[in-house]
Design a protein around this motif. Structure first.
Motif, PDB file in Angstrom:
ATOM      1  N   SER A  47       0.811  -1.219   0.000  1.00 23.87           N
ATOM      2  CA  SER A  47       0.000   0.000   0.000  1.00 23.87           C
ATOM      3  C   SER A  47       0.845   1.271   0.000  1.00 23.87           C
ATOM      4  O   SER A  47       0.475   2.271  -0.619  1.00 23.87           O
ATOM      5  N   TYR A  48       1.993   1.254   0.690  1.00 24.64           N
ATOM      6  CA  TYR A  48       2.821   2.456   0.724  1.00 24.64           C
ATOM      7  C   TYR A  48       3.428   2.727  -0.649  1.00 24.64           C
ATOM      8  O   TYR A  48       3.440   3.873  -1.120  1.00 24.64           O
ATOM      9  N   SER A  49       3.912   1.673  -1.309  1.00 24.54           N
ATOM     10  CA  SER A  49       4.427   1.844  -2.674  1.00 24.54           C
ATOM     11  C   SER A  49       3.320   2.282  -3.616  1.00 24.54           C
ATOM     12  O   SER A  49       3.536   3.111  -4.508  1.00 24.54           O
ATOM     13  N   GLU A  68      11.287  -1.512  -1.292  1.00 28.58           N
ATOM     14  CA  GLU A  68      10.899  -1.587   0.119  1.00 28.58           C
ATOM     15  C   GLU A  68      11.553  -2.759   0.850  1.00 28.58           C
ATOM     16  O   GLU A  68      12.143  -2.582   1.922  1.00 28.58           O
ATOM     17  N   TYR A 123       0.710   4.040  -2.770  1.00 34.06           N
ATOM     18  CA  TYR A 123       0.454   5.444  -2.424  1.00 34.06           C
ATOM     19  C   TYR A 123       1.462   6.367  -3.116  1.00 34.06           C
ATOM     20  O   TYR A 123       1.108   7.438  -3.624  1.00 34.06           O
ATOM     21  N   TRP A 159       7.750  -2.648  -4.173  1.00 39.77           N
ATOM     22  CA  TRP A 159       7.814  -3.319  -2.876  1.00 39.77           C
ATOM     23  C   TRP A 159       8.924  -4.359  -2.853  1.00 39.77           C
ATOM     24  O   TRP A 159       9.709  -4.430  -1.899  1.00 39.77           O
TER      25      TRP A 159
END
Length: 229
Positions: free
Chosen positions: A155-157, A202, A159, A198
């Motif tokens: 989700s962060y990637s 990440e 975003y 990710w």
């Protein structure tokens, strides 16, 4: 101002202060941001992206930290609700999350600082949904499905990259394919890009962070032994 750099300080502040004082501080930060928007001559082209607006966004992060701090108490309160109260809770959460911005723009023109008021409405809706997710076994079980867990991981990637992907595809293909197909393609490519980020950004970054932290912890005892020797 990058709010992410302030996260540790926000957490420490919320941890130390009483909940009432944190909420008062949140309101004060938003008020300062609103007054600065009226009094200053900063040009932001209609977007709330000034340094003063960052004060308001910090208050939203502080509310999130408050939820984390009091999650056990909030979950216990929700679990004591009757079935009807839980249904009302859900309806209120969805309405606040979905329509706070619409209400502030179309109906509540006379409210001062209505943008910030709508942001707090949306935040409250988010908080209610989070409380439900923490306290309800059914919702927790649903959110623990493997597909949803994986989407949470990327989700962060997602975003960080989705807007770049969507705007790029809109620029390249808006005259060549239908809008529904373009939007579908944008969603799929956004998720694919997030998965790639990710795996290759990440995950390596997290492994590097753990390695550096582990190396530092392992080096501390050896230094102490040398000093004693």
């Amino acid at each position: 101002m990058t709010n992410f750099h302030l996260f540790p300080f926000i957490v420490l502040l919320v941890k130390k202060l009483n909940t009432i004082y944190v909420l008062i501080l949140c309101a004060a930060l938003s008020l300062i941001a609103g007054l600065a928007g009226i009094l200053s001559t900063i040009t932001v082209n209609g977007y709330h992206t000034s340094l003063f607006d960052s004060l308001h966004y910090i208050s939203i992060f502080m509310i999130g930290a408050l939820v984390a701090k009091n999650k056990t108490v909030l979950s216990t309160l929700y679990q004591r609700f009757t079935k009807m109260q839980k249904i009302s809770f859900l309806i209120m959460a969805v309405l606040l999350y979905s329509y706070s911005d619409v209400l502030s723009k179309d109906f509540f023109h006379i409210i001062p600082f209505r943008f910030y008021v709508s942001e707090y409405g949306l935040s409250l809706g988010s908080v209610l949904l989070i409380i439900m997710a923490l306290a309800s076994r059914k919702i927790s079980g649903l959110l623990n499905l493997p597909l949803l867990i994986f989407l949470g991981k990327i989700s962060y990637s997602l975003y960080l990259t989705h807007m770049l992907v969507i705007l790029s595809l809109l620029h390249l293909l808006h005259d060549r394919i239908s809008m529904p197909l373009l939007l579908t393609l944008s969603g799929l490519v956004s998720i694919l890009t997030a998965i790639i980020c990710w795996y290759f950004v990440e995950l390596p970054s997290m492994k590097l962070g753990k390695y550096l932290t582990k190396s530092r912890k392992n080096s501390v005892p050896s230094l102490e032994v040398r000093q004693e020797a």
